[in-house]
Design a protein around this motif. Sequence first.
Motif, PDB file in Angstrom:
ATOM      1  N   ALA A  95       0.779  -1.028  -0.182  1.00 16.96           N
ATOM      2  CA  ALA A  95       0.004  -0.057  -0.025  1.00 16.96           C
ATOM      3  C   ALA A  95       0.822   1.296   0.060  1.00 16.96           C
ATOM      4  O   ALA A  95       0.608   2.251  -0.701  1.00 16.96           O
ATOM      5  CB  ALA A  95      -0.900   0.155   1.136  1.00 16.96           C
ATOM      6  N   LEU A 121      -1.646   7.903   3.628  1.00 10.03           N
ATOM      7  CA  LEU A 121      -2.385   6.634   4.515  1.00 10.03           C
ATOM      8  C   LEU A 121      -2.774   6.806   5.509  1.00 10.03           C
ATOM      9  O   LEU A 121      -3.976   6.692   5.908  1.00 10.03           O
ATOM     10  CB  LEU A 121      -1.370   5.425   4.396  1.00 10.03           C
ATOM     11  CG  LEU A 121      -0.756   4.819   3.240  1.00 10.03           C
ATOM     12  CD1 LEU A 121       0.069   3.653   3.430  1.00 10.03           C
ATOM     13  CD2 LEU A 121      -2.121   4.236   2.546  1.00 10.03           C
ATOM     14  N   LEU A 126      -5.452   4.601   7.097  1.00  9.84           N
ATOM     15  CA  LEU A 126      -4.910   3.486   7.048  1.00  9.84           C
ATOM     16  C   LEU A 126      -3.461   3.352   7.709  1.00  9.84           C
ATOM     17  O   LEU A 126      -2.391   2.688   7.180  1.00  9.84           O
ATOM     18  CB  LEU A 126      -4.672   3.055   5.762  1.00  9.84           C
ATOM     19  CG  LEU A 126      -6.147   2.804   4.861  1.00  9.84           C
ATOM     20  CD1 LEU A 126      -5.831   2.379   3.167  1.00  9.84           C
ATOM     21  CD2 LEU A 126      -6.769   1.473   5.398  1.00  9.84           C
ATOM     22  N   MET A 129      -0.744   0.561   8.035  1.00 11.22           N
ATOM     23  CA  MET A 129      -1.177  -0.867   7.016  1.00 11.22           C
ATOM     24  C   MET A 129      -0.288  -0.579   5.746  1.00 11.22           C
ATOM     25  O   MET A 129      -0.620  -1.361   4.896  1.00 11.22           O
ATOM     26  CB  MET A 129      -2.620  -0.713   6.887  1.00 11.22           C
ATOM     27  CG  MET A 129      -3.601  -0.885   7.952  1.00 11.22           C
ATOM     28  SD  MET A 129      -5.345  -0.819   7.717  1.00 11.22           S
ATOM     29  CE  MET A 129      -5.471  -2.352   7.016  1.00 11.22           C
ATOM     30  N   ARG A 132       1.036  -3.982   3.619  1.00 10.98           N
ATOM     31  CA  ARG A 132       0.132  -4.857   3.156  1.00 10.98           C
ATOM     32  C   ARG A 132      -0.019  -4.628   1.586  1.00 10.98           C
ATOM     33  O   ARG A 132      -0.013  -3.480   1.082  1.00 10.98           O
ATOM     34  CB  ARG A 132      -1.329  -4.806   3.988  1.00 10.98           C
ATOM     35  CG  ARG A 132      -1.240  -5.025   5.104  1.00 10.98           C
ATOM     36  CD  ARG A 132      -2.599  -5.074   5.606  1.00 10.98           C
ATOM     37  NE  ARG A 132      -2.420  -5.161   7.329  1.00 10.98           N
ATOM     38  CZ  ARG A 132      -3.790  -5.508   8.054  1.00 10.98           C
ATOM     39  NH1 ARG A 132      -4.977  -5.593   7.468  1.00 10.98           N
ATOM     40  NH2 ARG A 132      -3.689  -5.501   9.381  1.00 10.98           N
ATOM     41  N   LEU A 137      -5.806  -6.469   1.547  1.00 16.40           N
ATOM     42  CA  LEU A 137      -6.870  -5.506   2.029  1.00 16.40           C
ATOM     43  C   LEU A 137      -8.213  -5.504   1.403  1.00 16.40           C
ATOM     44  O   LEU A 137      -8.481  -6.325   0.573  1.00 16.40           O
ATOM     45  CB  LEU A 137      -6.209  -4.101   1.475  1.00 16.40           C
ATOM     46  CG  LEU A 137      -4.698  -3.709   1.945  1.00 16.40           C
ATOM     47  CD1 LEU A 137      -4.639  -2.385   0.953  1.00 16.40           C
ATOM     48  CD2 LEU A 137      -4.524  -3.209   3.294  1.00 16.40           C
ATOM     49  N   GLN A 141     -10.516  -0.831   1.748  1.00 20.71           N
ATOM     50  CA  GLN A 141      -9.216  -0.483   2.104  1.00 20.71           C
ATOM     51  C   GLN A 141      -8.540   0.059   0.602  1.00 20.71           C
ATOM     52  O   GLN A 141      -7.664   1.051   0.670  1.00 20.71           O
ATOM     53  CB  GLN A 141      -8.532  -1.541   2.993  1.00 20.71           C
ATOM     54  CG  GLN A 141      -9.189  -1.555   4.392  1.00 20.71           C
ATOM     55  CD  GLN A 141      -8.704  -2.525   5.271  1.00 20.71           C
ATOM     56  OE1 GLN A 141      -8.335  -3.589   4.670  1.00 20.71           O
ATOM     57  NE2 GLN A 141      -8.504  -2.630   6.541  1.00 20.71           N
ATOM     58  N   GLN A 142      -8.768  -0.848  -0.154  1.00 21.64           N
ATOM     59  CA  GLN A 142      -7.877  -0.718  -1.472  1.00 21.64           C
ATOM     60  C   GLN A 142      -8.452   0.660  -2.145  1.00 21.64           C
ATOM     61  O   GLN A 142      -7.880   1.467  -2.624  1.00 21.64           O
ATOM     62  CB  GLN A 142      -8.389  -1.917  -2.399  1.00 21.64           C
ATOM     63  CG  GLN A 142      -7.606  -3.107  -1.970  1.00 21.64           C
ATOM     64  CD  GLN A 142      -8.094  -4.306  -3.041  1.00 21.64           C
ATOM     65  OE1 GLN A 142      -7.918  -3.865  -4.363  1.00 21.64           O
ATOM     66  NE2 GLN A 142      -8.461  -5.389  -2.568  1.00 21.64           N
ATOM     67  N   ARG A 144      -9.493   3.239  -0.341  1.00 24.96           N
ATOM     68  CA  ARG A 144      -8.716   4.377   0.489  1.00 24.96           C
ATOM     69  C   ARG A 144      -7.185   4.443   0.010  1.00 24.96           C
ATOM     70  O   ARG A 144      -6.728   5.472  -0.222  1.00 24.96           O
ATOM     71  CB  ARG A 144      -9.049   4.104   1.723  1.00 24.96           C
ATOM     72  CG  ARG A 144     -10.401   4.656   2.005  1.00 24.96           C
ATOM     73  CD  ARG A 144     -10.564   4.671   3.918  1.00 24.96           C
ATOM     74  NE  ARG A 144     -10.883   3.231   4.282  1.00 24.96           N
ATOM     75  CZ  ARG A 144     -10.797   2.835   5.409  1.00 24.96           C
ATOM     76  NH1 ARG A 144     -10.220   3.470   6.486  1.00 24.96           N
ATOM     77  NH2 ARG A 144     -10.874   1.586   5.821  1.00 24.96           N
ATOM     78  N   VAL A 145      -6.706   3.312  -0.470  1.00 21.30           N
ATOM     79  CA  VAL A 145      -5.191   3.553  -0.848  1.00 21.30           C
ATOM     80  C   VAL A 145      -5.222   4.408  -2.237  1.00 21.30           C
ATOM     81  O   VAL A 145      -4.445   5.234  -2.582  1.00 21.30           O
ATOM     82  CB  VAL A 145      -4.701   2.122  -1.088  1.00 21.30           C
ATOM     83  CG1 VAL A 145      -3.383   2.180  -1.805  1.00 21.30           C
ATOM     84  CG2 VAL A 145      -4.490   1.400   0.319  1.00 21.30           C
TER      85      VAL A 145
END
Length: 352
Positions: A95, A121, A126, A129, A132, A137, A141-142, A144-145
């Motif tokens: 990430a 992040l 995040l 994290m 990762r 994720l 979460q992906q 938000r990355v």
Amino acid sequence: MKTPGSVVFQNVKKSFGSFTAIHDLSITIEPGTLVTLLGPSGCGKTTTLRMLAGLEHPSAGRILIGGKDVTMLPANERDVSMVFQSYALFPHMTALQNVAYGLGSSGVKPNEARERAEEGLALVGLAGMGDRIPAELSGGQQQRVAVARALVLEPQVLLLDEPLSNLDARLRRRVRTEIRDLQQRLGFTAVYVTHDQDEALAVSDRIIVMKDGRVEQEGAPRTLYEAPASSFIADFMGEANVMSCDVIGIEGDDALIRLGALTQRVPRRDVAQPGEARLAVRPNAIILEPADDAPFGGVITHAAYLGGHVEYEVETSGGSLFVVDPAVDRMLPASTPVSVAFRSRGIAIITR
């Protein structure tokens, strides 16, 4: 974040051969606002976003970002970042590496890129994290990355192309709230594309509804929902019953309308004088009561219990009505004759 930029489309047209996808588009997006381009498939919203990103160029007209004419500039020379529908994360990178990638490509030194990526992040919740890979994720979460990767570049404008379409319904609700909270907290300009009306209503300062490459109506979410200008807007911005009525009088800001023997007061809008008109009525603005004789009535042809509400179809002299009633404790069966009345909100005269 740097100062957010404005976006201006001036008489923009886009053709693909003999097909015109965008017709004479003129819109302005103020700095620091989140504006959603909304419409059905093929309406031109994604083409508009791609022209703003520099992935397509107009056939005519001008595009300005932060007051600068970028009409024919390539994508890498525009001060925008884009969050794609697929997120477009590198599966073999962590990430942190994904977020730092654009910074490194822009010439930022590795230590600074790492520091800014860690800040990015943390900004989207995040922190810790970063090591990762995408497969480790969740979908939210992906997403938000992908947002963090776009934000660390500090663009004047952030572009989001159907960013929640790969998420399930419950996760979409949570992530759209996170995007809206982040935009309001940081104050960046965002142009958001979706075909989901609830999503548009939830995140937007302003919504631009498109149809066949043209702007059908634009305004605040509440305005579009409560005061649709056309049958298309009324039905697209949440379901609506479109009915014929007679305007029988004007009293200040209100119009008096007649449906059968029922008289109802509604906001006047652009109605200048009495005459035939069309009315948009939201399903939850209709009140049903059992009645054999009513000023405006009908017969229930279908009733369905959906847990939190009951859905009815009612046949009236003005046509078939779809009704949503929260009174689940007194469900009326099919074939019941009913009176039809309307609440003060959720009913509007259509001006086009």
